[in-house]
Write an enzyme that holds these catalytic residues in place. Sequence first.
Site, mmCIF file in Angstrom:
data_model
loop_
_atom_site.group_PDB
_atom_site.id
_atom_site.type_symbol
_atom_site.label_atom_id
_atom_site.label_comp_id
_atom_site.label_asym_id
_atom_site.label_seq_id
_atom_site.Cartn_x
_atom_site.Cartn_y
_atom_site.Cartn_z
ATOM 1 N N ILE A 1 0.834 -1.204 0.000
ATOM 2 C CA ILE A 1 0.000 0.000 0.000
ATOM 3 C C ILE A 1 0.866 1.250 0.000
ATOM 4 O O ILE A 1 0.650 2.187 -0.767
ATOM 5 C CB ILE A 1 -0.957 0.000 1.205
ATOM 6 N N HIS B 1 7.995 -12.984 -29.939
ATOM 7 C CA HIS B 1 9.005 -11.916 -30.001
ATOM 8 C C HIS B 1 8.476 -10.760 -30.837
ATOM 9 O O HIS B 1 7.894 -10.987 -31.894
ATOM 10 C CB HIS B 1 10.288 -12.464 -30.634
#
Length: 462
Positions: free
Chosen positions: A183, A439
């Site tokens: 957080i 790729h």
Amino acid sequence: MANDASTVFDLVILGGGSGGYAAALRGAQLGLDVALIEKDKVGGTCLHKGCIPTKALLHAGEIADQARESAQFGVKATFEGIDIAGVHKYKDDVISGLYKGLQGLVASRKVTYIEGEGRLSSPTSVDVNGRRVQGRHVLLATGSVPKSLPGLEIDGNRIISSDHALVLDRVPKSAIVLGGGVIGVEFASAWKSFGTDVTVIEGLKHLVPVEDENSSKLLERAFRKRGIKFNLGTFFQKAEYTADGVKVTLADGKEFEAEVLLVAVGRGPVSQGLGYEEAGVAMDRGYVLVDEYMRTNVPTISAVGDLVPTLQLAHVGFAEGILVAERLAGLKVVPIDYDGVPRVTYCHPEVASVGITEAKAKEIYGADKVVALKYNLAGNGKSKILKTAGEIKLVQVKDGAVVGVHMVGDRMGEQVGEAQLVYNWEALPSEVAQLIHAHPTQNEALGEAHLALAGKPLHAHD
């Protein structure tokens, strides 16, 4: 208390957050008669005050950074600042759309939805709105709220929680973030992107301290480069108002001042005053104790989500809720392997992992039985295009399976799906190396890391 004995549900769920509503949807799908009780809004913390709104803020921050840095891509753009009202509208529109969809799902599955503050009144009933709702089984899913520290009062003004930070009507000029976990670093990252001068204070020796130490160090390096300041290894002592902000003093006497202090020291379970102890449910520090099948010590009561001492993640709540529903419907269920749960911190850069750390692997298997490999994203074409830096680290039991995947870099959260398959299917590096990865993608970096670990590196040095 009105007792409608004519209706006894198969499952009564107290709490409509991730764990509760997942159990409701799956239970109804399997033919159970389900009642779902929620005092606020179905979707709980994750949808309204957690995962979704924070990621919306982080994405808005990412857009701000891209506008500032567009020239390096040959694009002429001007950054004119943050319209915080516009940011909140964008965030709230995301939440609203998901909320409507979730309400529709609950209705379509014919779940009996009861809005009101419920309280466990017996091992088989919940009281809500002056009515006693009876069930053959009760699921406790009352979630969590932001925690503070002894002597530190969150007032919603200058000393705030994540709940307050999500609706702040301005971009603070400066902020201290107390807590360097998920957080804390997410808000630090978002605020920095918005233009805030941020300092993170973490009592332990690293940011995101539950992650592999290499990931923590990579994040710290990236935060330094971004100008996010942090102080590690010294605990908080006190906070006090100044003329125009807050001053924080640490145990070693160091002082920090800022406009606001965000207290991000974790979340605690919502369990007080809800009748759990009176019904005989075993508790520890406010958490409801459960076994691997989410059963409490009371045969008719289960518990899931942030209320129990497991990983405080929405997707863990989903899985636990589904497990309970399927168990009650008579299906064969398998306990959750919490090490196999993907974990993502959505700061810039992202930190993603699944499995165990190198340190934990050495503790379990012995230092001489553990192999670790780091693949630098500098060798990955798509990461170069995105101008992100970081690494993928693999932890392997020697001559055996990969037991940990730890990734740092932009968009690494999107790669953790394959990583969890590698861990959960106990894949050997040679098996992953046989798979062909597209790729140019960042996903290819996972394939390249496994190629290297299998002894046949391609775009990496031997």
